[in-house]
Write an enzyme that holds these catalytic residues in place. Sequence first.
Site, PDB file in Angstrom:
ATOM      1  CG  ASN A  23      32.245  15.247  51.271  1.00 38.60           C
ATOM      2  OD1 ASN A  23      33.017  15.635  50.396  1.00 38.60           O
ATOM      3  ND2 ASN A  23      32.534  14.076  51.803  1.00 38.60           N
TER       4      ASN A  23
ATOM      5  CE  LYS B 181      30.437  11.517  50.254  1.00 39.89           C
ATOM      6  NZ  LYS B 181      29.948  10.060  50.836  1.00 39.89           N
TER       7      LYS B 181
ATOM      8  CG  HIS C  28      35.136  10.835  54.016  1.00 41.74           C
ATOM      9  ND1 HIS C  28      34.854   9.697  53.267  1.00 41.74           N
ATOM     10  CD2 HIS C  28      34.027  11.780  54.160  1.00 41.74           C
ATOM     11  CE1 HIS C  28      33.303   9.930  53.126  1.00 41.74           C
ATOM     12  NE2 HIS C  28      32.804  10.890  53.656  1.00 41.74           N
TER      13      HIS C  28
ATOM     14  CD  GLU D 247      33.044   8.211  50.282  1.00 37.88           C
ATOM     15  OE1 GLU D 247      33.438   9.595  49.688  1.00 37.88           O
ATOM     16  OE2 GLU D 247      31.968   8.035  50.555  1.00 37.88           O
TER      17      GLU D 247
ATOM     18  CD  GLU E 253      30.630  11.209  57.104  1.00 34.44           C
ATOM     19  OE1 GLU E 253      29.634  11.936  56.687  1.00 34.44           O
ATOM     20  OE2 GLU E 253      31.645  10.880  56.287  1.00 34.44           O
TER      21      GLU E 253
ATOM     22  N   GLY F 186      25.732   6.882  51.820  1.00 33.44           N
ATOM     23  CA  GLY F 186      25.344   6.754  50.159  1.00 33.44           C
ATOM     24  C   GLY F 186      24.481   5.558  49.957  1.00 33.44           C
TER      25      GLY F 186
ATOM     26  CB  SER G 216      21.545   8.119  54.293  1.00 30.19           C
ATOM     27  OG  SER G 216      22.310   7.140  53.432  1.00 30.19           O
TER      28      SER G 216
HETATM   29  P1  13P Z   1      25.773  10.672  52.180  1.00 30.48           P
HETATM   30  O1  13P Z   1      24.993  11.774  52.737  1.00 30.48           O
HETATM   31  O2  13P Z   1      25.629  10.517  50.390  1.00 30.48           O
HETATM   32  O3  13P Z   1      25.436   9.096  52.760  1.00 30.48           O
HETATM   33  O4  13P Z   1      27.299  10.964  52.503  1.00 30.48           O
HETATM   34  C1  13P Z   1      27.751  11.060  53.557  1.00 30.48           C
HETATM   35  C2  13P Z   1      29.253  11.417  53.698  1.00 30.48           C
HETATM   36  O5  13P Z   1      30.158  10.626  53.322  1.00 30.48           O
HETATM   37  C3  13P Z   1      29.589  12.849  53.945  1.00 30.48           C
HETATM   38  O6  13P Z   1      30.864  12.884  54.113  1.00 30.48           O
END
Ligand code: 13P
Length: 261
Positions: free
Chosen positions: A4, A6, A96, A98, A168, A174, A214
């Site tokens: 992903n 983002k 997601h 976010e 997640e 992150g 992560s």
């Molecule tokens: P990170 O791997 O940067 O922690 O992000 C995970 C994520 O949100 C994947 O959708």
Amino acid sequence: MAGNWKMNLDHVQATHLVQKLDWTLRDGKHDFAAVEVAVLPPFTDIRSVQTLVDGDRLHLKFGAQDLSAHEAGAFTGEISGQFLARLGCTYVVVGHSERREYHHESDAVVAAKLAAAYRDGLTPIFCVGEGLAVRKEGRQVEYVLAQVEAGLADVTPAQVASIVIAYEPIWAIGTGEVATPADAQEVCGAVRTRLAELYDEPTAAGIRILYGGSVKSGNVAAIMAEADVDGALVGGASIDPVEFAAICRYQSHVGAHSSSR
Ligand code: 13P
């Protein structure tokens, strides 16, 4: 293994990343049949990624990070699942954390987007996960199972067989803070058990459940060793093609971290 991206990488950078990723995986003799690899770029990159994947017959799958719950019409700024399907997308991320947080997507919106994905022939990567406060209270399993049930409210048994569910934990996204393999297994295992109750055992056993938060080349093998973790949804580490390729090749660097880096 799904990357992903983002809101990172424009379409020119996307082209470079996909070429480098494909080259690195082929160089490492990646078995795409054993470990499927997908990239999930921003909308504006998808046409470029499609052109490369189709033109050079790459084994990579690709998809989008979101879709509209609507099919078409006066929804300024929205992207329909039918447009994504026309571009050759296999996957679409739905729900997601976010999107839930910054765009206030409720469980009802997530359920509508899952329905939209199936309507247009896309495979949803349905994201669930608890925040830090819920984790501190030890309520992660009940919280995530409630998200799973709400999201799947209108998903039929025939549809659910192809779904991908990504657990997640928000506190691990992150942050460098990774859930332990046991933490990942606790929730992924509970999700599979609930899927068996909602549908049936064989269906639940066949559904792919990913862990995200992560994930790096150094921790992926231990997470993947858990019984109910079938893959990873990778954020930050997926925009580095060498690192993401190393994650995809986790089977070859178990116990041999130094040789693959
Ligand atoms: P990170 O791997 O940067 O922690 O992000 C995970 C994520 O949100 C994947 O959708």
